[in-house]
Design a protein around this motif. Structure first.
Motif, PDB file in Angstrom:
ATOM      1  N   LYS A  71      47.530  34.139 104.042  1.00  0.00           N
ATOM      2  CA  LYS A  71      49.076  34.347 104.151  1.00  0.00           C
ATOM      3  C   LYS A  71      49.311  35.352 103.132  1.00  0.00           C
ATOM      4  O   LYS A  71      50.317  36.323 103.547  1.00  0.00           O
ATOM      5  CB  LYS A  71      49.794  32.987 103.967  1.00  0.00           C
ATOM      6  CG  LYS A  71      51.597  33.447 104.266  1.00  0.00           C
ATOM      7  CD  LYS A  71      52.122  31.977 104.154  1.00  0.00           C
ATOM      8  CE  LYS A  71      53.661  32.545 104.451  1.00  0.00           C
ATOM      9  NZ  LYS A  71      54.259  33.514 103.683  1.00  0.00           N
ATOM     10  N   ALA A  72      49.179  35.435 101.878  1.00  0.00           N
ATOM     11  CA  ALA A  72      49.461  36.464 100.878  1.00  0.00           C
ATOM     12  C   ALA A  72      49.017  37.831 101.244  1.00  0.00           C
ATOM     13  O   ALA A  72      49.638  38.842 101.081  1.00  0.00           O
ATOM     14  CB  ALA A  72      48.931  35.955  99.594  1.00  0.00           C
ATOM     15  N   TYR A  74      48.286  38.800 104.304  1.00  0.00           N
ATOM     16  CA  TYR A  74      49.128  39.138 105.464  1.00  0.00           C
ATOM     17  C   TYR A  74      50.414  39.832 104.903  1.00  0.00           C
ATOM     18  O   TYR A  74      51.272  40.682 105.369  1.00  0.00           O
ATOM     19  CB  TYR A  74      49.361  37.957 106.508  1.00  0.00           C
ATOM     20  CG  TYR A  74      50.072  38.376 107.752  1.00  0.00           C
ATOM     21  CD1 TYR A  74      49.470  39.202 108.742  1.00  0.00           C
ATOM     22  CD2 TYR A  74      51.273  38.181 107.727  1.00  0.00           C
ATOM     23  CE1 TYR A  74      50.342  39.396 109.837  1.00  0.00           C
ATOM     24  CE2 TYR A  74      52.300  38.328 108.627  1.00  0.00           C
ATOM     25  CZ  TYR A  74      51.649  39.086 109.825  1.00  0.00           C
ATOM     26  OH  TYR A  74      52.450  39.404 110.881  1.00  0.00           O
ATOM     27  N   ASP A  75      51.220  39.130 104.054  1.00  0.00           N
ATOM     28  CA  ASP A  75      52.520  39.312 103.728  1.00  0.00           C
ATOM     29  C   ASP A  75      52.497  40.791 103.164  1.00  0.00           C
ATOM     30  O   ASP A  75      53.444  41.544 103.079  1.00  0.00           O
ATOM     31  CB  ASP A  75      52.905  38.338 102.767  1.00  0.00           C
ATOM     32  CG  ASP A  75      53.358  36.939 103.383  1.00  0.00           C
ATOM     33  OD1 ASP A  75      53.536  36.844 104.668  1.00  0.00           O
ATOM     34  OD2 ASP A  75      53.560  35.955 102.723  1.00  0.00           O
ATOM     35  N   ILE A  78      52.034  43.711 105.607  1.00  0.00           N
ATOM     36  CA  ILE A  78      53.329  43.837 106.340  1.00  0.00           C
ATOM     37  C   ILE A  78      54.111  44.812 105.766  1.00  0.00           C
ATOM     38  O   ILE A  78      54.729  45.674 106.297  1.00  0.00           O
ATOM     39  CB  ILE A  78      54.076  42.537 106.536  1.00  0.00           C
ATOM     40  CG1 ILE A  78      53.463  41.534 107.695  1.00  0.00           C
ATOM     41  CG2 ILE A  78      55.567  42.643 106.895  1.00  0.00           C
ATOM     42  CD1 ILE A  78      53.555  42.097 108.967  1.00  0.00           C
ATOM     43  N   ASP A  82      53.682  44.047  96.907  1.00  0.00           N
ATOM     44  CA  ASP A  82      53.872  42.536  96.404  1.00  0.00           C
ATOM     45  C   ASP A  82      55.020  42.350  95.940  1.00  0.00           C
ATOM     46  O   ASP A  82      55.301  41.352  95.194  1.00  0.00           O
ATOM     47  CB  ASP A  82      52.542  41.949  95.587  1.00  0.00           C
ATOM     48  CG  ASP A  82      52.613  42.725  94.246  1.00  0.00           C
ATOM     49  OD1 ASP A  82      53.142  43.840  94.082  1.00  0.00           O
ATOM     50  OD2 ASP A  82      52.178  42.135  93.005  1.00  0.00           O
ATOM     51  N   PRO A  86      61.855  41.175 101.269  1.00  0.00           N
ATOM     52  CA  PRO A  86      61.441  41.104 102.987  1.00  0.00           C
ATOM     53  C   PRO A  86      61.512  42.190 103.794  1.00  0.00           C
ATOM     54  O   PRO A  86      62.202  43.125 103.394  1.00  0.00           O
ATOM     55  CB  PRO A  86      62.379  39.811 103.361  1.00  0.00           C
ATOM     56  CG  PRO A  86      62.879  39.181 102.090  1.00  0.00           C
ATOM     57  CD  PRO A  86      62.933  40.304 100.965  1.00  0.00           C
ATOM     58  N   MET A 144      53.812  33.235 112.298  1.00  0.00           N
ATOM     59  CA  MET A 144      53.899  34.585 112.310  1.00  0.00           C
ATOM     60  C   MET A 144      54.425  35.031 113.842  1.00  0.00           C
ATOM     61  O   MET A 144      55.050  35.876 113.871  1.00  0.00           O
ATOM     62  CB  MET A 144      52.440  34.984 111.745  1.00  0.00           C
ATOM     63  CG  MET A 144      52.463  36.546 111.905  1.00  0.00           C
ATOM     64  SD  MET A 144      50.647  36.967 111.758  1.00  0.00           S
ATOM     65  CE  MET A 144      50.249  36.182 113.507  1.00  0.00           C
ATOM     66  N   GLU A 147      58.068  34.462 114.064  1.00  0.00           N
ATOM     67  CA  GLU A 147      58.770  35.589 113.453  1.00  0.00           C
ATOM     68  C   GLU A 147      58.691  36.649 114.233  1.00  0.00           C
ATOM     69  O   GLU A 147      59.930  37.414 114.213  1.00  0.00           O
ATOM     70  CB  GLU A 147      58.255  35.638 112.117  1.00  0.00           C
ATOM     71  CG  GLU A 147      58.696  36.368 110.916  1.00  0.00           C
ATOM     72  CD  GLU A 147      58.201  36.453 109.841  1.00  0.00           C
ATOM     73  OE1 GLU A 147      57.229  37.165 109.590  1.00  0.00           O
ATOM     74  OE2 GLU A 147      58.786  35.684 109.050  1.00  0.00           O
TER      75      GLU A 147
END
Length: 216
Positions: A71-72, A74-75, A78, A82, A86, A144, A147
């Motif tokens: 998940k990290a 992927y975030d 995006i 880091d 958002p 995901m 979202e």
């Protein structure tokens, strides 16, 4: 006057925080490379630790288990870094939704999606492959997709606010179209597999979105 015992405050030096953040990022980057190259199931926590040059315990302490690391990764893909900002609050996303002209907004949106997909498509494919094998990843995958569905509907809302949505297509249908076209797997198919350039993909996406959504 007696004010009671002094409360000890926990002190964290900026250097220690920076070192911890650097270690966390190294773990995420190593894991992302391994997930993309060998798949989620084919990557062990020991592999991730070795790839990051840290101990297994450090991996768990920094990010928890494999699903949390995925998940990290992927975030970060995006948004491209880091920082805890958002995507909707990024300057380039704000510029898209503030563009008053619908055609130029679609062009800017297509450029944004192309940039994001270029970063996220490989880890997206790894997550897709893992969703059928790991319940935690399946939950991440479903969240995901939900979202992204919300983001597509929001973009359609911007067109509606500009009275630019094509006659004969309702908001749900338009949202379905956007949701399908911004799926990173489409970028992966056309750019990574079929050797389109990102510029070709961006132009095609803008033209397709415009043709599907805007008044002739």
């Amino acid at each position: 006057m007696n004010q009671g015992p002094a409360v000890k405050r926990r002190y964290q030096s900026p250097l220690r925080r920076a070192q911890a953040q650097s270690t966390r990022l190294a773990i995420i980057e190593a894991a992302a490379r391994l997930f993309i190259a060998h798949g989620y199931v084919g990557t062990s926590m020991d592999d991730i630790a070795a790839g990051a040059g840290v101990g297994r315990a450090t991996v768990f302490a920094s990010l928890g288990g494999k699903a949390g690391i995925l998940k990290a990764a992927y975030d970060i893909a995006i948004v491209g870094d880091d920082e805890p900002i958002p995507l909707p609050q990024r300057p380039w996303a704000i510029a898209v939704r503030n563009e008053p002209d619908a055609k130029r907004m679609i062009d800017a949106y297509a450029a944004m999606i192309t940039d994001v997909s270029g970063r996220v498509a490989p880890i997206y494919e790894a997550m897709h492959g893992a969703a059928g094998a790991d319940l935690e990843v399946r939950e991440l995958w479903d969240a995901m997709r939900k979202e992204r569905r919300g983001g597509a509907a929001g973009f359609v809302g911007f067109l509606v606010a500009r009275h630019a949505l094509r006659t004969g297509i309702d908001r749900k249908r338009a949202g379905d179209v956007v949701w399908a076209l911004i799926d990173p797997s489409l970028y992966h198919l056309l750019v990574n597999e079929m050797a389109w350039t990102p510029a070709q993909f961006r132009t095609w996406l803008a033209e397709t979105l415009g043709g599907q959504l805007l008044q002739p």
